[in-house]
Design a protein around this motif. Structure first.
Motif, short mmCIF file in Angstrom:
data_model
loop_
_atom_site.label_atom_id
_atom_site.label_comp_id
_atom_site.label_asym_id
_atom_site.label_seq_id
_atom_site.Cartn_x
_atom_site.Cartn_y
_atom_site.Cartn_z
N PRO A 1 0.81 -1.22 0.00
CA PRO A 1 0.00 0.00 0.00
C PRO A 1 0.84 1.27 0.00
CG PRO A 1 0.16 -0.81 2.23
CD PRO A 1 0.95 -1.78 1.38
N TYR A 2 1.93 1.26 -0.76
CA TYR A 2 2.88 2.36 -0.69
C TYR A 2 2.60 3.47 -1.69
CZ TYR A 2 5.14 -1.59 1.55
OH TYR A 2 5.39 -2.69 2.32
N SER B 1 0.74 4.52 2.11
CA SER B 1 0.06 5.74 1.69
C SER B 1 -1.38 5.65 2.15
CB SER B 1 0.12 5.88 0.16
OG SER B 1 -0.53 7.05 -0.27
N SER B 2 -1.71 6.43 3.17
CA SER B 2 -3.03 6.33 3.79
C SER B 2 -4.08 7.19 3.10
CB SER B 2 -2.96 6.71 5.27
OG SER B 2 -2.46 8.03 5.41
N THR B 3 -3.62 8.20 2.36
CA THR B 3 -4.55 9.08 1.67
C THR B 3 -4.07 9.35 0.28
OG1 THR B 3 -3.39 11.06 2.46
CG2 THR B 3 -5.21 10.26 3.80
N MET B 4 -5.00 9.75 -0.58
CA MET B 4 -4.63 10.15 -1.92
C MET B 4 -3.88 11.47 -1.85
SD MET B 4 -5.58 7.93 -4.11
CE MET B 4 -5.56 8.81 -5.67
N PRO B 5 -2.91 11.69 -2.78
CA PRO B 5 -2.18 12.95 -2.75
C PRO B 5 -3.09 14.12 -3.05
CG PRO B 5 -1.73 11.74 -4.79
CD PRO B 5 -2.54 10.83 -3.92
N SER B 6 -2.82 15.27 -2.38
CA SER B 6 -3.57 16.46 -2.71
C SER B 6 -3.19 16.92 -4.10
CB SER B 6 -3.28 17.56 -1.69
OG SER B 6 -1.91 17.86 -1.68
N SER B 7 -4.07 17.60 -4.78
CA SER B 7 -3.84 17.97 -6.17
C SER B 7 -3.81 19.47 -6.33
CB SER B 7 -4.93 17.37 -7.07
OG SER B 7 -4.77 17.80 -8.40
#
Length: 274
Positions: free
Chosen positions: A215-216, A255-261
């Motif tokens: 989950p990286y 990676s617990s959350t999606m990257p901010s955009s």
């Protein structure tokens, strides 16, 4: 006494910001280093094209990764690695011993300029030949009709196919991976008995020949564990990928959350990475 809300604001202000493409292996090298040094950071996903204009205004060039540390802006993964090791010296990644330092920096350059470039060519060739892999790189909200179209030879029939297999790139990748297997036979890491920039560079640059399964990374589910046929699925290279899996498990954070955009992320994921 500062309130909880003000403390959160302070943390957000001082947190490192990584301007990135999630699928960039050069960005993955920086993420590896940040995780290893246990430095909190915020990912800012850059939209290819328009989003790179903001990167240019900030750093004077359009490529990612770019790291922002307060008022300091650093472009290029090697420059970022050297900055982080100097500014945040805990858990160093570049040895102080001159010989080991030289070996580390040479191996990092080799990883960037040989493994990284050839791995990208191998992945593009694999996508052009493999319908399932082509569909895997599409965003999850892609309409079924378009997903099915991409899974056929329709695009190739229109002359819009992706690059043909590059035998030279594949042969070089196989040679590089075999060499790495020999190096790792009797030692835990590539240069010293602790991980260095060389290890994180090699692990990140091989992402395109076989994506990690854990989950990286915020990857489409169909990409995890996939890679270049004839390389990712060859038993001869399993010792290397086993070593890389251990490096991920020991030092890369989930990676617990999606990257901010920085801009809208509704478009297709790009692998046309500089």
């Amino acid at each position: 006494m500062p309130t909880c809300k003000s403390l959160i604001h302070i943390i957000e202000v001082i947190m490192l910001e990584l301007y990135q493409f999630e699928l960039s292996h050069y960005c993955e090298k920086v993420r590896f280093i940040l995780d290893y040094k246990e430095l909190p950071y915020r990912k800012i996903e850059v939209t290819p094209g328009i989003g790179q204009l903001d990167v240019y205004r900030m750093s004077g060039q359009r490529q990612v990764p770019v790291l922002k540390d307060g008022a300091t802006v650093i472009a290029d993964s090697t420059a970022i690695a050297e900055y982080l090791d100097k500014t945040y010296p805990d858990k160093p990644i570049i040895p102080s011993d001159p010989k080991l330092r030289g070996l580390t920096l040479i191996m990092e350059q080799w990883a960037d300029e040989s493994i990284g470039i050839n791995a990208r060519q191998c992945l593009l060739s694999a996508i052009g030949r493999n319908a399932d892999l082509r569909k895997s790189v599409l965003p999850s909200n892609t309409p079924d009709f378009l997903r099915n179209l991409v899974g056929t030879d329709f695009l190739a029939g229109l002359g819009i196919g992706l690059p043909d297999p590059t035998k030279s790139a594949q042969d070089t990748m196989k040679h590089d991976l075999a060499s790495l297997c020999f190096i790792l036979q009797e030692q835990p890491y590539l240069v010293t008995d602790q991980p260095t920039l060389a290890d994180f560079s090699v692990a990140a640059m091989t992402m395109y020949v076989k994506f990690p399964e854990g989950p990286y990374l915020d990857l489409p589910a169909g990409l995890k564990g996939k890679g270049t046929p004839g390389i990712a699925d060859v038993g001869m290279f399993e010792p290397f990928f086993t070593w890389r899996d251990r490096l991920y498990a020991d030092y890369r954070k989930a990676s617990s959350t999606m990257p901010s955009s920085s801009t809208s992320s509704s478009g297709p994921t790009s692998i046309n990475i500089d």
